[in-house]
Design an enzyme around this catalytic site. Structure first.
Site, PDB file in Angstrom:
ATOM      1  N   LYS A 176       0.839  -1.205   0.000  1.00  0.00           N
ATOM      2  CA  LYS A 176       0.000   0.000   0.000  1.00  0.00           C
ATOM      3  C   LYS A 176       0.875   1.256   0.000  1.00  0.00           C
ATOM      4  O   LYS A 176       1.470   1.609   1.007  1.00  0.00           O
ATOM      5  CB  LYS A 176      -0.909   0.036   1.234  1.00  0.00           C
ATOM      6  CG  LYS A 176      -1.999   1.100   1.076  1.00  0.00           C
ATOM      7  CD  LYS A 176      -2.569   1.584   2.381  1.00  0.00           C
ATOM      8  CE  LYS A 176      -1.717   2.557   3.102  1.00  0.00           C
ATOM      9  NZ  LYS A 176      -1.483   3.836   2.416  1.00  0.00           N
ATOM     10  N   CYS A 285      13.963  10.083   6.319  1.00  0.00           N
ATOM     11  CA  CYS A 285      13.984   9.577   7.693  1.00  0.00           C
ATOM     12  C   CYS A 285      15.346   9.793   8.331  1.00  0.00           C
ATOM     13  O   CYS A 285      15.454  10.048   9.516  1.00  0.00           O
ATOM     14  CB  CYS A 285      13.643   8.093   7.685  1.00  0.00           C
ATOM     15  SG  CYS A 285      14.631   7.150   6.522  1.00  0.00           S
ATOM     16  N   GLU A 381      10.692  15.419  14.723  1.00  0.00           N
ATOM     17  CA  GLU A 381      11.034  15.236  13.315  1.00  0.00           C
ATOM     18  C   GLU A 381      10.262  16.278  12.495  1.00  0.00           C
ATOM     19  O   GLU A 381       9.060  16.156  12.298  1.00  0.00           O
ATOM     20  CB  GLU A 381      10.656  13.818  12.881  1.00  0.00           C
ATOM     21  CG  GLU A 381      11.178  13.470  11.510  1.00  0.00           C
ATOM     22  CD  GLU A 381      10.780  12.066  11.073  1.00  0.00           C
ATOM     23  OE1 GLU A 381       9.639  11.652  11.343  1.00  0.00           O
ATOM     24  OE2 GLU A 381      11.612  11.392  10.447  1.00  0.00           O
TER      25      GLU A 381
HETATM   26  P1  NAD Z   1       2.813   8.126   7.960  1.00  0.00           P
HETATM   27  O1  NAD Z   1       3.118   7.251   9.121  1.00  0.00           O
HETATM   28  O2  NAD Z   1       1.792   9.177   8.120  1.00  0.00           O
HETATM   29  O3  NAD Z   1       2.344   7.248   6.696  1.00  0.00           O
HETATM   30  C1  NAD Z   1       3.135   6.209   6.177  1.00  0.00           C
HETATM   31  C2  NAD Z   1       2.244   5.199   5.476  1.00  0.00           C
HETATM   32  O4  NAD Z   1       1.386   4.618   6.433  1.00  0.00           O
HETATM   33  C3  NAD Z   1       1.337   5.790   4.392  1.00  0.00           C
HETATM   34  O5  NAD Z   1       1.199   4.854   3.341  1.00  0.00           O
HETATM   35  C4  NAD Z   1       0.011   5.960   5.126  1.00  0.00           C
HETATM   36  O6  NAD Z   1      -1.099   5.956   4.255  1.00  0.00           O
HETATM   37  C5  NAD Z   1       0.024   4.750   6.038  1.00  0.00           C
HETATM   38  N1  NAD Z   1      -0.776   4.849   7.260  1.00  0.00           N
HETATM   39  C6  NAD Z   1      -1.075   5.961   7.972  1.00  0.00           C
HETATM   40  N2  NAD Z   1      -1.839   5.633   9.052  1.00  0.00           N
HETATM   41  C7  NAD Z   1      -2.013   4.292   9.014  1.00  0.00           C
HETATM   42  C8  NAD Z   1      -2.676   3.345   9.846  1.00  0.00           C
HETATM   43  N3  NAD Z   1      -3.341   3.733  10.948  1.00  0.00           N
HETATM   44  N4  NAD Z   1      -2.644   2.040   9.523  1.00  0.00           N
HETATM   45  C9  NAD Z   1      -1.965   1.624   8.425  1.00  0.00           C
HETATM   46  N5  NAD Z   1      -1.316   2.465   7.587  1.00  0.00           N
HETATM   47  C10 NAD Z   1      -1.323   3.782   7.883  1.00  0.00           C
HETATM   48  O7  NAD Z   1       4.215   8.709   7.509  1.00  0.00           O
HETATM   49  P2  NAD Z   1       4.511   9.772   6.357  1.00  0.00           P
HETATM   50  O8  NAD Z   1       4.382  11.128   6.939  1.00  0.00           O
HETATM   51  O9  NAD Z   1       3.765   9.432   5.154  1.00  0.00           O
HETATM   52  O10 NAD Z   1       6.048   9.428   6.053  1.00  0.00           O
HETATM   53  C11 NAD Z   1       7.077  10.055   6.648  1.00  0.00           C
HETATM   54  C12 NAD Z   1       7.620   9.240   7.809  1.00  0.00           C
HETATM   55  O11 NAD Z   1       8.213   8.043   7.309  1.00  0.00           O
HETATM   56  C13 NAD Z   1       8.704   9.978   8.546  1.00  0.00           C
HETATM   57  O12 NAD Z   1       8.518   9.811   9.935  1.00  0.00           O
HETATM   58  C14 NAD Z   1       9.972   9.270   8.089  1.00  0.00           C
HETATM   59  O13 NAD Z   1      11.040   9.381   8.992  1.00  0.00           O
HETATM   60  C15 NAD Z   1       9.488   7.871   7.935  1.00  0.00           C
HETATM   61  N6  NAD Z   1      10.390   7.101   7.058  1.00  0.00           N
HETATM   62  C16 NAD Z   1      11.202   6.145   7.622  1.00  0.00           C
HETATM   63  C17 NAD Z   1      12.111   5.438   6.816  1.00  0.00           C
HETATM   64  C18 NAD Z   1      13.026   4.404   7.409  1.00  0.00           C
HETATM   65  O14 NAD Z   1      13.577   3.611   6.646  1.00  0.00           O
HETATM   66  N7  NAD Z   1      13.215   4.376   8.718  1.00  0.00           N
HETATM   67  C19 NAD Z   1      12.173   5.697   5.444  1.00  0.00           C
HETATM   68  C20 NAD Z   1      11.330   6.674   4.896  1.00  0.00           C
HETATM   69  C21 NAD Z   1      10.438   7.364   5.728  1.00  0.00           C
END
Ligand code: NAD
Length: 487
Positions: A176, A285, A381
């Site tokens: 997803k 991230c 962050e």
């Molecule tokens: P987010 O947590 O809001 O969303 C990430 C994904 O999760 C999206 O596809 C979203 O639709 C889905 N999602 C949201 N709520 C959900 C739920 N309740 N159940 C299931 N899925 C759900 O994060 P974002 O703002 O889209 O992305 C940025 C974040 O990702 C930052 O915190 C970044 O640091 C992190 N990130 C981490 C890495 C890593 O490898 N550690 C890599 C890239 C990004």
């Protein structure tokens, strides 16, 4: 000439493009213009995707031997390379990211599939002597159907990080993407079908997180969840996985430091530390969003850092010269700006940047000084092009400040003393440490978090293991009957 035209993006289920339960307009964040329409999945489409994945495991995909899986992963790597121009343009327009950055990410994506195509050779059980007439061997089996959830900041790269170990292990996948950025994951699924991945092995269902995403996580037909996103959402997913004891890996947020010591080669340290925050407009991230500087060189580094930040080329993501594109949306830009305004209210000095652009979702490289590590701008962050410069007294103080956050994803140390570099590497609590080297992720090298940056690893053999179960088989080779109760 444009190779990626605005189009309608359907879902990809059971080897074909299908309609979802809702259509939503996609917007190019750099221009605010229409980028096409995305079909979004609801519960019915997730049900179909999970059923297709399960059927593929019970059918053709589950019977595909390791050498054939390896050949398919190599073929997909070739297809990504052959279609790199289209994929780069799609990603750049959909995310607002500089195309120069996307091209580098595409190179990594290709190598990542190649790494896991070869890593299939490491899938092996063992056979230990256990004595008597007993023969033991273990075998590795795919975990099953993997639910994979990726964020908007690296839609293509995160998709490749997730798909490659899962497919190498023999799992079927329901992935997803974020509903704002479905383009390249869907194109990748089409390419995978073109090179011969059987129907159902890869399904892509863009949809909203709290509804479609949570439904996929809870779905009784998924055996494992692999999530990349924010720490807050990661916690929610962990709760959802706790009841059915579902296997889970989490790649979450960060507040990573660059540590610059007075004995460092500043001609490398400063421009690299600038790159380490502004690459991908800080929406990484592992963005090194705190720069910790030894007190004796703090003023010199602060002024040089701010001067270099002003020279970062921000602009049209499709211009090959651009180094920093836009943020993902104007809504996100407001969140980033609110952090900067909050820091100003806390008495911070904004050395450069700190004012939103007038068109598109642009935000300039921003440098903040004069705040404590305990302040919100240094702890939270921000996920934008905003860095906080913080002085330290000595090595012990630098390690204390580096570790004084809830995250632990990455740290980069700049020093002319090799022994100090290794001391810092062993004492800073982070999944990856760079010594006089700013880059983050390499195919084959484990990447992941300590503390609230998550658990599990991507990219290395460790990632492959997370998609495999170990089964122990114990065989009686003796001639006499076994009769434990003496009956
Ligand atoms: P987010 O947590 O809001 O969303 C990430 C994904 O999760 C999206 O596809 C979203 O639709 C889905 N999602 C949201 N709520 C959900 C739920 N309740 N159940 C299931 N899925 C759900 O994060 P974002 O703002 O889209 O992305 C940025 C974040 O990702 C930052 O915190 C970044 O640091 C992190 N990130 C981490 C890495 C890593 O490898 N550690 C890599 C890239 C990004």
């Amino acid at each position: 000439m444009s190779v990626a035209t605005a189009r309608e993006f359907g879902l990809f289920i059971d080897g074909e493009t299908v309609e979802g339960s809702e259509a939503r307009e996609l917007v190019e964040p750099a221009t605010g213009e229409n980028f096409g329409t995305a079909q979004l999945a609801g519960e019915a489409e997730v049900d179909r995707a999970v059923a297709a994945a399960r059927a593929s495991l019970d059918g053709v995909w589950g019977k595909t031997p390791p050498n054939e899986r390896s050949r398919l992963l190599h073929a997909l790597a070739d297809a990504i390379h052959a279609n790199r121009k289209e994929l780069a343009e799609l990603e750049s327009r959909n995310v607002g990211k500089a195309i120069s950055s996307v091209k580098a990410e595409l190179g990594g994506a290709v190598e990542n599939f190649r790494f896991f195509a070869s890593a299939i050779a490491t899938i092996a059980g063992r056979s230990n002597p256990i004595g008597g007439s007993l023969l033991f061997y273990s075998q590795k089996e795919p975990v099953g159907v993997a639910a994979q959830i990726v964020p908007w900041n690296y839609p293509l790269l995160m998709t490749t990080w997730k798909l490659s170990p899962a497919l190498a292990a023999g799992c079927a996948v329901v992935l997803k993407p974020d509903p704002q950025t479905p383009a390249t994951a869907l194109r990748l699924a089409e390419l995978a079908a073109d090179v011969g991945f059987p129907a159902g092995a890869i399904n892509v269902v863009p949809g909203d997180g709290p509804t479609t995403g949570a439904y996929l996580v809870r779905h009784p037909g998924t055996d494992k969840v692999a999530f990349t996103g924010s720490t807050r959402t990661g916690g929610e997913i962990m709760r959802l996985c706790s009841d059915p004891i579902k296997r889970l890996t989490l790649e979450l947020g960060g507040k990573s430091p660059s540590l610059i010591f007075a004995d460092a080669d500043l001609a490398s340290a400063i421009p690299s530390a600038v790159w380490s925050i502004y690459y991908s407009a800080g929406q990484s991230c592992e963005a090194r969003s705190r720069v910790l500087v030894e007190q004796s060189i703090y003023d010199e580094v602060a002024s040089e850092f701010a001067a270099k930040a002003q020279t970062v080329k921000m602009g049209d993501p499709l211009d090959a010269e651009t180094q920093m594109g836009s943020l993902i949306s104007t809504g996100h830009r407001e969140k980033v700006h609110a952090f900067v305004e909050g820091a100003r209210d806390d008495g911070a000095e904004v050395l450069t940047g700190g004012e939103p652009g007038e068109t598109g979702a642009f935000y300039p490289p921003t440098v903040i000084a004069g705040v404590e590590n305990a302040s919100s701008i240094a702890q939270e962050e921000v996920f934008g092009p905003v860095v906080t410069l913080i002085p330290f007294a000595d090595e012990k103080d630098a390690i204390r400040i580096a570790n004084d956050v809830k995250y632990g994803l990455m740290a980069t140390v700049w020093t002319g003393d090799p022994a100090r570099g290794h001391r810092i590497a062993s004492r800073v609590k982070a999944g990856t440490i760079g010594i006089n080297m700013p880059y983050t992720a390499f195919p084959g090298i484990p990447f992941g978090g300590y503390k609230q940056s998550g658990f599990g690893r991507e990219l290395g053999i460790d990632a492959l293991e997370l998609y495999l179960e170990t089964k122990s088989v114990i065989v009686n080779t003796g001639a006499r009957p076994i009769n434990p109760f003496g009956l």
